[in-house]
Design a protein around this motif. Structure first.
Motif, PDB file in Angstrom:
ATOM      1  N   ALA A  41       0.815  -1.220   0.000  1.00  0.00           N
ATOM      2  CA  ALA A  41       0.000   0.000   0.000  1.00  0.00           C
ATOM      3  C   ALA A  41       0.848   1.269   0.000  1.00  0.00           C
ATOM      4  O   ALA A  41       0.380   2.330  -0.420  1.00  0.00           O
ATOM      5  CB  ALA A  41      -0.930   0.001   1.215  1.00  0.00           C
ATOM      6  N   LEU A  42       2.092   1.171   0.448  1.00  0.00           N
ATOM      7  CA  LEU A  42       2.986   2.331   0.512  1.00  0.00           C
ATOM      8  C   LEU A  42       3.717   2.598  -0.801  1.00  0.00           C
ATOM      9  O   LEU A  42       4.338   3.649  -0.949  1.00  0.00           O
ATOM     10  CB  LEU A  42       4.052   2.112   1.592  1.00  0.00           C
ATOM     11  CG  LEU A  42       3.571   2.025   3.030  1.00  0.00           C
ATOM     12  CD1 LEU A  42       4.698   1.518   3.925  1.00  0.00           C
ATOM     13  CD2 LEU A  42       3.082   3.393   3.496  1.00  0.00           C
ATOM     14  N   LEU A  43       3.690   1.647  -1.737  1.00  0.00           N
ATOM     15  CA  LEU A  43       4.604   1.669  -2.877  1.00  0.00           C
ATOM     16  C   LEU A  43       3.915   1.948  -4.206  1.00  0.00           C
ATOM     17  O   LEU A  43       2.784   1.516  -4.413  1.00  0.00           O
ATOM     18  CB  LEU A  43       5.318   0.317  -2.983  1.00  0.00           C
ATOM     19  CG  LEU A  43       6.093  -0.133  -1.757  1.00  0.00           C
ATOM     20  CD1 LEU A  43       6.679  -1.518  -2.001  1.00  0.00           C
ATOM     21  CD2 LEU A  43       7.174   0.867  -1.418  1.00  0.00           C
ATOM     22  N   PRO A  44       4.652   2.595  -5.117  1.00  0.00           N
ATOM     23  CA  PRO A  44       4.162   2.662  -6.494  1.00  0.00           C
ATOM     24  C   PRO A  44       4.334   1.294  -7.145  1.00  0.00           C
ATOM     25  O   PRO A  44       5.125   0.466  -6.678  1.00  0.00           O
ATOM     26  CB  PRO A  44       5.086   3.696  -7.147  1.00  0.00           C
ATOM     27  CG  PRO A  44       6.358   3.588  -6.368  1.00  0.00           C
ATOM     28  CD  PRO A  44       5.937   3.265  -4.952  1.00  0.00           C
ATOM     29  N   ARG A  45       3.589   1.025  -8.191  1.00  0.00           N
ATOM     30  CA  ARG A  45       3.732  -0.252  -8.907  1.00  0.00           C
ATOM     31  C   ARG A  45       5.162  -0.415  -9.390  1.00  0.00           C
ATOM     32  O   ARG A  45       5.808   0.542  -9.814  1.00  0.00           O
ATOM     33  CB  ARG A  45       2.808  -0.320 -10.122  1.00  0.00           C
ATOM     34  CG  ARG A  45       1.332  -0.323  -9.834  1.00  0.00           C
ATOM     35  CD  ARG A  45       0.841  -1.451  -8.910  1.00  0.00           C
ATOM     36  NE  ARG A  45       0.900  -1.017  -7.518  1.00  0.00           N
ATOM     37  CZ  ARG A  45       1.093  -1.815  -6.473  1.00  0.00           C
ATOM     38  NH1 ARG A  45       1.249  -3.090  -6.621  1.00  0.00           N
ATOM     39  NH2 ARG A  45       1.142  -1.342  -5.262  1.00  0.00           N
ATOM     40  N   GLY A  46       5.665  -1.622  -9.314  1.00  0.00           N
ATOM     41  CA  GLY A  46       6.986  -1.935  -9.832  1.00  0.00           C
ATOM     42  C   GLY A  46       8.132  -1.362  -9.023  1.00  0.00           C
ATOM     43  O   GLY A  46       9.225  -1.164  -9.548  1.00  0.00           O
ATOM     44  N   ARG A  65       5.160 -11.143  -6.289  1.00  0.00           N
ATOM     45  CA  ARG A  65       3.897 -11.581  -6.907  1.00  0.00           C
ATOM     46  C   ARG A  65       2.980 -10.384  -7.163  1.00  0.00           C
ATOM     47  O   ARG A  65       2.224 -10.367  -8.126  1.00  0.00           O
ATOM     48  CB  ARG A  65       3.204 -12.607  -6.006  1.00  0.00           C
ATOM     49  CG  ARG A  65       2.027 -13.317  -6.689  1.00  0.00           C
ATOM     50  CD  ARG A  65       1.229 -14.164  -5.725  1.00  0.00           C
ATOM     51  NE  ARG A  65       0.467 -13.390  -4.773  1.00  0.00           N
ATOM     52  CZ  ARG A  65      -0.637 -12.690  -5.048  1.00  0.00           C
ATOM     53  NH1 ARG A  65      -1.096 -12.623  -6.270  1.00  0.00           N
ATOM     54  NH2 ARG A  65      -1.263 -12.029  -4.101  1.00  0.00           N
ATOM     55  N   ARG A  66       3.099  -9.357  -6.343  1.00  0.00           N
ATOM     56  CA  ARG A  66       2.287  -8.149  -6.497  1.00  0.00           C
ATOM     57  C   ARG A  66       2.917  -7.144  -7.465  1.00  0.00           C
ATOM     58  O   ARG A  66       2.451  -6.016  -7.573  1.00  0.00           O
ATOM     59  CB  ARG A  66       2.065  -7.505  -5.126  1.00  0.00           C
ATOM     60  CG  ARG A  66       1.197  -8.350  -4.213  1.00  0.00           C
ATOM     61  CD  ARG A  66       1.215  -7.854  -2.775  1.00  0.00           C
ATOM     62  NE  ARG A  66       0.422  -8.716  -1.919  1.00  0.00           N
ATOM     63  CZ  ARG A  66      -0.788  -8.413  -1.444  1.00  0.00           C
ATOM     64  NH1 ARG A  66      -1.325  -7.241  -1.718  1.00  0.00           N
ATOM     65  NH2 ARG A  66      -1.437  -9.264  -0.696  1.00  0.00           N
ATOM     66  N   GLY A  67       3.999  -7.541  -8.132  1.00  0.00           N
ATOM     67  CA  GLY A  67       4.564  -6.725  -9.193  1.00  0.00           C
ATOM     68  C   GLY A  67       5.786  -5.906  -8.841  1.00  0.00           C
ATOM     69  O   GLY A  67       6.240  -5.092  -9.643  1.00  0.00           O
ATOM     70  N   HIS A  68       6.347  -6.107  -7.653  1.00  0.00           N
ATOM     71  CA  HIS A  68       7.540  -5.355  -7.257  1.00  0.00           C
ATOM     72  C   HIS A  68       8.804  -6.142  -7.595  1.00  0.00           C
ATOM     73  O   HIS A  68       8.765  -7.356  -7.764  1.00  0.00           O
ATOM     74  CB  HIS A  68       7.475  -5.012  -5.771  1.00  0.00           C
ATOM     75  CG  HIS A  68       6.264  -4.224  -5.420  1.00  0.00           C
ATOM     76  ND1 HIS A  68       6.066  -2.925  -5.851  1.00  0.00           N
ATOM     77  CD2 HIS A  68       5.145  -4.552  -4.712  1.00  0.00           C
ATOM     78  CE1 HIS A  68       4.900  -2.485  -5.410  1.00  0.00           C
ATOM     79  NE2 HIS A  68       4.318  -3.457  -4.723  1.00  0.00           N
ATOM     80  N   HIS A  69       9.911  -5.444  -7.696  1.00  0.00           N
ATOM     81  CA  HIS A  69      11.213  -6.049  -7.989  1.00  0.00           C
ATOM     82  C   HIS A  69      11.945  -6.189  -6.660  1.00  0.00           C
ATOM     83  O   HIS A  69      12.407  -5.192  -6.099  1.00  0.00           O
ATOM     84  CB  HIS A  69      11.997  -5.179  -8.971  1.00  0.00           C
ATOM     85  CG  HIS A  69      11.217  -4.883 -10.211  1.00  0.00           C
ATOM     86  ND1 HIS A  69      11.057  -5.797 -11.228  1.00  0.00           N
ATOM     87  CD2 HIS A  69      10.511  -3.786 -10.571  1.00  0.00           C
ATOM     88  CE1 HIS A  69      10.301  -5.272 -12.176  1.00  0.00           C
ATOM     89  NE2 HIS A  69       9.954  -4.051 -11.796  1.00  0.00           N
TER      90      HIS A  69
END
Length: 194
Positions: A41-46, A65-69
């Motif tokens: 919830a704190l992060l931008p996508r990717g 899995r939620r799209g972060h590196h």
């Protein structure tokens, strides 16, 4: 390098038991992703995320899995091996001397009691190494039990000393309001823009 509290208090067998315990919790359908939901919830996508003290890689794998590196780091070789099985890149290193040349992260997560398991007296050094790997405006999220020697007041002083500004504190990973008698502390700190 001083032994961390994790190293002094845990054996390789304990680490294998830890892995088995979380595998069983997962098999039993226990929700193991509250930390990932809060951080996501704190992060931008990717976003680029460092899972500091990643253990089995459970949190990092869910953030991926939620799209972060996500990159993981842990000192325990048994846990590092388990974390690598998730497919994450994982470094075996002590957070007090962490040096990942050229690696900068939008967020660093030190969940699961990481700050109370580092070597006593190195907490500020650990936070400094983590802060050095954050981009300006990046966030550091910590979570630990409040019944250990290292307190939230200690954390706040150490965050300020390494140039991070505390923004939020919660009593749980589902972001319930902080109260002084809380048994858990989730803290969000930010690295100021230059």
């Amino acid at each position: 390098m001083a032994d961390t509290r994790w190293q002094r208090e845990r054996s390789a067998s304990d680490s294998r038991d830890y892995i088995a315990r979380f595998a069983q919790l997962d098999a039993d359908g226990v929700d193991l992703h509250g930390e990932a939901r809060a951080v996501d919830a704190l992060l931008p996508r990717g976003a680029r995320v460092l899972d500091a003290g990643c253990g089995t890689g459970r949190l990092g794998a869910e953030l991926a899995r939620r799209g972060h590196h996500v990159t993981g780091v842990d000192l325990d070789p048994v846990l590092v091996e388990a974390a690598r099985e998730t497919g994450l890149p994982v470094h075996e290193a002590d957070l007090a001397t962490l040096d990942l040349p050229g690696e900068q992260f939008d967020a660093i997560v030190a969940a699961g009691n990481v700050m109370i398991f580092v070597a006593r007296g190195t907490e500020r050094q650990v936070l400094g190494r983590l802060a050095a790997h954050l981009v300006p405006d990046g966030v550091l999220v910590t979570g630990f039990a409040t019944d250990y020697e290292y307190t939230v007041d200690d954390l706040d002083a150490d965050l300020a000393a390494v140039g991070l500004a505390r923004e939020h504190r919660f009593a749980t990973w589902d972001l319930r309001p902080w109260r002084d008698d809380a048994g858990w502390a989730v803290t969000v700190a930010r690295k100021p823009r230059s």
